[in-house]
Design a protein around this motif. Structure first.
Motif, PDB file in Angstrom:
ATOM      1  N   ALA A 180       0.831  -1.207   0.000  1.00 10.33           N
ATOM      2  CA  ALA A 180       0.000   0.000   0.000  1.00 10.33           C
ATOM      3  C   ALA A 180       0.865   1.257   0.000  1.00 10.33           C
ATOM      4  O   ALA A 180       2.036   1.229   0.380  1.00 10.33           O
ATOM      5  CB  ALA A 180      -0.913  -0.007   1.221  1.00 10.33           C
ATOM      6  N   ILE A 181       0.263   2.343  -0.428  1.00 13.29           N
ATOM      7  CA  ILE A 181       0.911   3.652  -0.273  1.00 13.29           C
ATOM      8  C   ILE A 181       0.837   4.014   1.205  1.00 13.29           C
ATOM      9  O   ILE A 181      -0.248   3.998   1.786  1.00 13.29           O
ATOM     10  CB  ILE A 181       0.201   4.723  -1.121  1.00 13.29           C
ATOM     11  CG1 ILE A 181       0.251   4.356  -2.604  1.00 13.29           C
ATOM     12  CG2 ILE A 181       0.827   6.091  -0.893  1.00 13.29           C
ATOM     13  CD1 ILE A 181      -0.501   5.327  -3.494  1.00 13.29           C
ATOM     14  N   PRO A 182       1.947   4.348   1.836  1.00 13.94           N
ATOM     15  CA  PRO A 182       1.923   4.605   3.281  1.00 13.94           C
ATOM     16  C   PRO A 182       1.094   5.840   3.631  1.00 13.94           C
ATOM     17  O   PRO A 182       1.043   6.817   2.875  1.00 13.94           O
ATOM     18  CB  PRO A 182       3.402   4.800   3.634  1.00 13.94           C
ATOM     19  CG  PRO A 182       4.045   5.212   2.356  1.00 13.94           C
ATOM     20  CD  PRO A 182       3.307   4.493   1.266  1.00 13.94           C
ATOM     21  N   SER A 183       0.457   5.792   4.783  1.00 12.32           N
ATOM     22  CA  SER A 183      -0.404   6.898   5.211  1.00 12.32           C
ATOM     23  C   SER A 183       0.389   8.156   5.541  1.00 12.32           C
ATOM     24  O   SER A 183      -0.178   9.255   5.562  1.00 12.32           O
ATOM     25  CB  SER A 183      -1.231   6.465   6.428  1.00 12.32           C
ATOM     26  OG  SER A 183      -0.374   6.080   7.496  1.00 12.32           O
ATOM     27  N   TRP A 184       1.703   8.021   5.767  1.00  7.98           N
ATOM     28  CA  TRP A 184       2.493   9.202   6.129  1.00  7.98           C
ATOM     29  C   TRP A 184       2.881  10.046   4.918  1.00  7.98           C
ATOM     30  O   TRP A 184       3.519  11.082   5.067  1.00  7.98           O
ATOM     31  CB  TRP A 184       3.758   8.804   6.896  1.00  7.98           C
ATOM     32  CG  TRP A 184       4.555   7.666   6.335  1.00  7.98           C
ATOM     33  CD1 TRP A 184       4.593   6.388   6.800  1.00  7.98           C
ATOM     34  CD2 TRP A 184       5.456   7.696   5.212  1.00  7.98           C
ATOM     35  NE1 TRP A 184       5.455   5.618   6.038  1.00  7.98           N
ATOM     36  CE2 TRP A 184       5.997   6.393   5.068  1.00  7.98           C
ATOM     37  CE3 TRP A 184       5.862   8.680   4.320  1.00  7.98           C
ATOM     38  CZ2 TRP A 184       6.908   6.067   4.062  1.00  7.98           C
ATOM     39  CZ3 TRP A 184       6.770   8.358   3.314  1.00  7.98           C
ATOM     40  CH2 TRP A 184       7.286   7.065   3.193  1.00  7.98           C
ATOM     41  N   ILE A 185       2.504   9.635   3.720  1.00  6.49           N
ATOM     42  CA  ILE A 185       2.958  10.340   2.529  1.00  6.49           C
ATOM     43  C   ILE A 185       2.514  11.808   2.538  1.00  6.49           C
ATOM     44  O   ILE A 185       3.241  12.692   2.083  1.00  6.49           O
ATOM     45  CB  ILE A 185       2.480   9.628   1.249  1.00  6.49           C
ATOM     46  CG1 ILE A 185       3.169  10.226   0.018  1.00  6.49           C
ATOM     47  CG2 ILE A 185       0.963   9.652   1.137  1.00  6.49           C
ATOM     48  CD1 ILE A 185       2.944   9.426  -1.241  1.00  6.49           C
TER      49      ILE A 185
END
Length: 420
Positions: A134-139
């Motif tokens: 997944a694309i990390p939530s911190w992006i």
């Protein structure tokens, strides 16, 4: 040892990348050659290095983590090689990297965790690898200056994170050809750089190495590949004006958010090859700068909004392979888009440029197909009736002895009468 700028680009050099004893090297351009072997570890020693371009070579193996120790590195392009393995993380949190290109290699693993520390990053291109997860939530919080995000042709999955909407500077979002699912997130109006047209690239102003920034860094800061009108182009200075979204080739479902049409700076929008349903937003005509629109291979239904004719900049359109119906709008730029394949496999559509006339706002072809289906239905109904009747008759003869005796007696009687 006092060499600052090294350019060996676009030659036919072969073999491994040579070692250089240039402790003060600021820019190294070795792209467009045939260098092979592993990533040259000697570059990890150039503490003054700001620009490193090894793209379009034949480098292989893993990327060493020591490259992230270069505090002044602002631009690195390793795209179009054969580098592989995970992008190793680093605990270095003071990197100055603004533009990172790792596209078209064989990198694996999840979203590179090193990007967690690249707070100055403006361009991130990971396309054409084997990244997954997944694309990390911190992006959204860790990459606040990100302008161009290109993740196409990988194996990323999950939903499109809401945190992407925190990237108010984002101009290019390319998530095509992955395994994303779920809906297009609401809150797209937070992407404020897509709302207003861009007229210039706001280059960082500094007096440090002014010549480098004006002559070299401007070129590199603006370089990124864009899939534009079904072709891949390398945009350079013009990328500053490019605003677009490409979510094609995923498993995204649900309706197209109406607020997407508030992004009036968009020049291209590609949502093709998904599972989108519902109708095309009525306000699609608000995207006045849109030059390319692709909504093909979805499950969109209803009429094509008349406002689509207000897209006066449109030069590439594809609405094929949906469930659209009604009369195709006309006027303005639509009159120049005369290829019928734009609307193919929408059996309810009629009007120019199709060879199907409209009758009372509906397709004659639709009426003809209805009559055809009705005729086929009657035909098969007759056949089914005959077959059922025969089986009912003969079944009765088999099951009921008195009927069977009477039937054969009648047959014999008729036969004898005819023979006389």
């Amino acid at each position: 040892k006092d060499l600052h700028y090294l350019s060996l680009a676009s030659n036919n050099f072969v073999g491994t990348v040579p070692s250089f004893a240039c402790q003060k090297l600021v820019s190294a351009e070795l792209n467009g050659n045939k260098f092979s072997g592993g990533f040259p570890l000697s570059f990890c020693q150039f503490t003054s290095l700001e620009i490193l371009d090894l793209s379009s070579n034949q480098l292989s193996g893993q990327l060493p983590s020591c490259i992230w120790d270069l505090q002044d590195l602002m631009f690195m392009d390793l795209s179009n090689n054969a580098l592989s393995g995970d992008v190793l993380a680093s605990t270095n949190s003071n990197l100055s990297l603004e533009s990172l290109h790792l596209a078209n290699n064989r990198f694996t693993g999840g979203f590179p965790s090193i990007t967690h520390y690249l707070k100055m990053l403006s361009v991130l291109d990971l396309g054409g690898n084997v990244f997954s997860g997944a694309i990390p939530s911190w992006i959204g919080s860790r990459l606040p200056l990100l302008r161009f995000l290109r993740l196409r042709s990988n194996r990323f999955n999950g939903s499109i994170p809401l945190q992407l909407l925190q990237l108010s500077h984002l101009q290019l979002l390319d998530l095509a050809s992955n395994n994303f699912e779920g809906h297009i997130p609401c809150g797209l109006t937070n992407l404020t750089s897509m709302i207003r047209p861009q007229t210039e690239f706001n280059m960082r102003s500094t007096m440090h190495h002014q010549i480098l920034y004006l002559e070299v860094n401007f070129y590199y800061a603006n370089r990124v590949d864009v899939n534009w009108k079904m072709q891949t182009y390398e945009f350079q200075e013009a990328i500053a004006l490019m605003i677009g979204i490409d979510l094609s080739g995923n498993s995204i479902s649900g309706e197209i958010p109406t607020e997407l049409t508030n992004l009036q700076g968009l020049r291209f929008l590609n949502l093709s090859r998904n599972h989108l349903s519902g109708t095309i937003p009525v306000s699609i005509g608000d995207l006045k700068l849109l030059e390319s629109l692709d909504l093909s291979w979805n499950e969109l239904s209803g009429h094509i909004p008349s406002g689509i004719s207000e897209l006066v900049s449109l030069s590439s359109l594809n609405l094929s392979n949906n469930i659209l119906s009604g009369e195709i709008p006309t006027g303005n730029q639509l009159q120049t888009l005369a290829d019928p394949s734009i609307y193919s496999n929408n059996f309810g559509l009629c009007g120019f440029p199709l060879s199907i006339s409209c009758l009372n706002g509906s397709s004659i072809q639709t009426l003809d197909r209805s009559k055809e289906f009705e005729g086929v239905y009657v035909y098969y109904s007759i056949i089914a009736g005959v077959v059922f009747g025969l089986w009912l008759w003969f079944g009765s003869l088999v099951l009921f002895a008195p009927w069977r005796i009477s039937f054969f007696y009648y047959v014999d009687f008729t036969h004898r009468k005819l023979m006389r």
